[in-house]
Structure formats: structure tokens, C-alpha cells
Design an enzyme around this catalytic site. Structure first.
Site, PDB file in Angstrom:
ATOM      1  N   ARG A  52       0.798  -1.512   0.011  1.00 44.19           N
ATOM      2  CA  ARG A  52      -0.407   0.237   0.143  1.00 44.19           C
ATOM      3  C   ARG A  52       0.832   0.961  -0.201  1.00 44.19           C
ATOM      4  O   ARG A  52       0.486   2.357  -1.041  1.00 44.19           O
ATOM      5  CB  ARG A  52      -1.001   0.485   1.068  1.00 44.19           C
ATOM      6  CG  ARG A  52      -2.004   1.258   1.129  1.00 44.19           C
ATOM      7  CD  ARG A  52      -3.484   1.427   2.699  1.00 44.19           C
ATOM      8  NE  ARG A  52      -2.165   0.854   3.519  1.00 44.19           N
ATOM      9  CZ  ARG A  52      -3.181   0.751   4.852  1.00 44.19           C
ATOM     10  NH1 ARG A  52      -4.498   0.685   4.426  1.00 44.19           N
ATOM     11  NH2 ARG A  52      -2.783   1.466   5.711  1.00 44.19           N
ATOM     12  N   LYS A 151      -2.509   6.754   0.961  1.00 42.89           N
ATOM     13  CA  LYS A 151      -2.703   7.169   2.683  1.00 42.89           C
ATOM     14  C   LYS A 151      -1.112   8.390   2.425  1.00 42.89           C
ATOM     15  O   LYS A 151      -0.789   8.400   2.575  1.00 42.89           O
ATOM     16  CB  LYS A 151      -2.451   5.844   3.457  1.00 42.89           C
ATOM     17  CG  LYS A 151      -2.950   5.993   4.871  1.00 42.89           C
ATOM     18  CD  LYS A 151      -2.762   4.574   4.958  1.00 42.89           C
ATOM     19  CE  LYS A 151      -2.355   4.648   6.697  1.00 42.89           C
ATOM     20  NZ  LYS A 151      -3.582   5.293   7.640  1.00 42.89           N
ATOM     21  N   GLU A 184     -16.275   6.261   4.878  1.00 46.53           N
ATOM     22  CA  GLU A 184     -15.273   5.796   6.335  1.00 46.53           C
ATOM     23  C   GLU A 184     -15.374   6.632   7.627  1.00 46.53           C
ATOM     24  O   GLU A 184     -16.600   7.900   7.553  1.00 46.53           O
ATOM     25  CB  GLU A 184     -13.853   5.671   6.066  1.00 46.53           C
ATOM     26  CG  GLU A 184     -13.381   7.119   5.547  1.00 46.53           C
ATOM     27  CD  GLU A 184     -12.051   6.768   4.813  1.00 46.53           C
ATOM     28  OE1 GLU A 184     -11.493   5.514   5.044  1.00 46.53           O
ATOM     29  OE2 GLU A 184     -11.622   7.805   4.454  1.00 46.53           O
TER      30      GLU A 184
HETATM   31  N1  PMP Z   1      -9.326   4.618   7.013  1.00 49.27           N
HETATM   32  C1  PMP Z   1      -8.596   5.313   7.438  1.00 49.27           C
HETATM   33  C2  PMP Z   1      -8.961   6.911   6.981  1.00 49.27           C
HETATM   34  C3  PMP Z   1      -7.311   5.569   8.200  1.00 49.27           C
HETATM   35  O1  PMP Z   1      -6.457   6.549   8.417  1.00 49.27           O
HETATM   36  C4  PMP Z   1      -7.420   4.496   8.911  1.00 49.27           C
HETATM   37  C5  PMP Z   1      -6.132   4.084   8.872  1.00 49.27           C
HETATM   38  N2  PMP Z   1      -5.707   4.653  10.442  1.00 49.27           N
HETATM   39  C6  PMP Z   1      -7.987   2.912   8.156  1.00 49.27           C
HETATM   40  C7  PMP Z   1      -9.422   3.724   7.422  1.00 49.27           C
HETATM   41  C8  PMP Z   1      -7.824   1.803   8.316  1.00 49.27           C
HETATM   42  O2  PMP Z   1      -7.052   1.262   8.151  1.00 49.27           O
HETATM   43  P1  PMP Z   1      -6.057  -0.034   8.358  1.00 49.27           P
HETATM   44  O3  PMP Z   1      -6.756  -1.490   8.618  1.00 49.27           O
HETATM   45  O4  PMP Z   1      -4.860  -0.267   7.017  1.00 49.27           O
HETATM   46  O5  PMP Z   1      -5.218   0.827   9.327  1.00 49.27           O
END
Ligand code: PMP
Length: 288
Positions: A52, A151, A184
Site C-alpha cells: 500500500r 494514505k 468511512e
Molecule cells: N481509513 C482511514 C482514513 C485511516 O486513516 C485508516 C488507518 N488508520 C483506516 C481507514 C484503516 O486502515 P488500516 O486497517 O489499514 O489501518
């Protein structure tokens, strides 16, 4: 004694890990990052995080300062140097030092640092009782403005929604996209359970492709549960049987109230609790 931080080419003392005021990561939020867990001495889902990170960098034309293999080595060295067995890693790549202007190609080279420490996002009690959330009025970034898969270091959209949550005395806010569909939470992915079916919004709705989300979907399917990715509305959240969030820092946490409406019987539901248990068993290397 402070932490040992990986800083570009090797470990330095925390006090010496300093970023320039001309770094575009600071000036413009121009960069990418990962949050990664360490469980029982193993870096959790490392390959997925590396993939990622490199894809995020590629998408924003950020050249990575080291190979994937070198980066894995740097992460492992940092975890070891800080004696982390169960903890949290923050890995950041910034565009680097450049001139005072947007042009990212004046920045050379990208800066990379790794912090290996611990994190407790929410008090333990919240995991037992479940959390309350609100619907944010701040709309999630349009997917054609910033691809949700990236990200990036630019979290202002999420921070504005987080402020709405905190102003309402709840820890999290649910963000909807420009079409009104659920995207989200400010730092976590969203799941609901309705009639035994586990549902999560698709990435195209404006959510990060969470690594915890992927693991939980896999574990749910392995449990024989039906898992679907589909657009959800505010109504779907109001009438669901169970509601939970997933994220590296938050892990798996039940939601028991949204906008003043109680979810189910007001406690984290049975599927949420089962998936949380399965998640920890998997994370600690049991029940692979
Ligand atoms: N959405 C956002 C905006 C995030 O910053 C994160 C990580 N903190 C997630 C979803 C969850 O992703 P992950 O399970 O890969 O940490």
C-alpha cells in the site's frame, strides 16, 4: 531515555530526529505514511502495508528512497532497537526539502522515518461497552480529488470531521461521500451486520482500503459469514443489527449509538465480538 528512530539511513536518538521547516510534508502535507501493528513480536501484515505504501507513493509520484527489501530491514531494525513486542509503528515518507512553492520536483530526496512505539487509541472500557458516533456534516474528499486508496499525509478532511465528533462529545464521526453514501470513519473503516450479513462500503465510496478491513473480511468468510461490499446509506446505519469499525490503531471496536439512535441492544453485538476475538487470535499467530 527516548526512542531510537529510523531517520533516512539509520537509527538516531529521538532528540536528533528533526525535520526541516522546508520539508514539503510539513509545508503541504505532501507525503504518504503507514500505521502498522506489532503483535507477539511479529510485524502484522507487513507485505500488505509495504504494498500500500509503495502504491500510494507511485500514485502521487513520490520516489521511494529505498527498495522494499531495504525498507523491511529498516522496519525490523527499528522494532528490535526499541524492544517492541506488542506495539505500533508509524512509517512516514515526505516529499523532502524543497523551495517555497508547490513544485514537488524541487524536493530531493524524499525523507523517510520510522517510529516504533506503542498506541492505545481508546480506553479499554470503550471496547467492552462500544462507542457512540455521529454523522459528520463534513463530506469525504471526492474520490476524483484525492484517490481514497492513497494514505497521504493530508488528513485535514478527516480532522474536520473528528472535530465535529469531539464537539459532540463522542470519539468518532462517520463520513459520507459527495453522493451521500457512507465512506468511512475519520481513521477507521466501517462495517455493519444486518440479518447475519456483514457489509462494508466499497473503496470507491471514498474509504481507504484498510488492511484490518481486509483481514476482518477474510476471517468473517472463514467463519462462514456472508460478506458483501456495497454502498450504505445513513438509514442502513440507523437500522442495522450491529455496527463496528476496523483500523490498525483501533483494531475492531463496536459502535452502539449513532446520532442518538441505539444500535441493537446497545452493546457490541455477537458477530462483532466473535470477529474481534478471531482477529486477535489471528494477529497473535493462533488459528492461522
Ligand atoms: N481509513 C482511514 C482514513 C485511516 O486513516 C485508516 C488507518 N488508520 C483506516 C481507514 C484503516 O486502515 P488500516 O486497517 O489499514 O489501518
Amino acid at each position: 531515555m527516548g526512542l531510537k528512530i529510523w531517520f533516512n539511513t539509520g537509527l538516531v536518538d529521538e532528540a536528533d530526529a528533526k525535520i526541516s521547516v522546508f520539508d514539503h510534508g510539513l509545508l503541504y502535507g505532501d507525503g504518504v505514511f503507514e500505521g502498522i501493528r506489532v503483535y507477539s513480536g511479529r510485524v502484522f501484515e507487513l507485505d500488505a502495508h509495504i504494498k500500500r505504501l509503495y502504491e500510494s507513493a507511485l500514485a502521487i509520484r513520490l520516489s521511494m528512497p529505498m527498495t522494499k527489501e531495504e525498507l523491511v530491514g529498516a522496519i525490523e531494525t527499528t522494532v528490535k532497537a526499541n524492544g517492541i513486542v506488542d506495539g505500533y509503528i508509524r512509517l512516514v515518507v515526505t516529499r523532502g526539502v524543497g523551495c517555497l512553492g508547490l513544485n514537488p520536483f524541487t524536493c530531493k530526496p524524499s525523507a523517510l522515518f520510522i517510529i516504533a512505539s506503542s498506541i492505545q487509541l481508546y480506553p479499554e472500557e470503550l471496547y467492552e461497552k462500544g462507542m457512540r458516533v455521529i454523522s459528520a456534516t463534513t463530506v469525504r474528499n471526492h474520490p476524483l480529488a484525492i484517490p481514497p486508496q492513497v494514505k497521504s499525509l493530508n488528513y485535514l478532511n478527516n480532522i474536520l470531521a473528528k472535530i465535529e465528533a469531539l464537539d459532540s462529545s463522542v470519539p468518532e464521526a462517520i463520513m459520507y461521500n459527495h453522493e451521500g453514501y457512507v465512506a468511512e470513519a475519520t481513521g477507521d473503516n466501517i462495517f455493519i451486520v444486518r440479518n447475519g450479513v456483514v457489509c462494508s462500503p466499497p473503496v470507491e465510496a471514498g474509504s481507504l482500503e484498510g488492511i484490518t478491513r481486509d483481514v476482518v473480511m477474510r476471517l468473517a468468510r472463514r467463519e462462514g459469514l456472508e460478506v458483501v461490499e456495497k454502498n450504505l446509506t445513513r438509514y442502513d446505519l440507523y437500522v442495522c443489527d450491529e455496527f463496528f469499525l476496523t483500523g490498525t490503531a483501533a483494531e475492531v471496536i463496536g459502535v452502539v449509538e449513532i446520532d442518538g439512535r441505539t444500535i441493537g441492544d446497545g452493546k457490541p453485538g455477537p458477530i462483532t465480538r466473535r470477529l474481534r476475538e478471531k482477529f486477535f487470535a489471528y494477529a497473535h499467530g493462533k488459528g492461522q
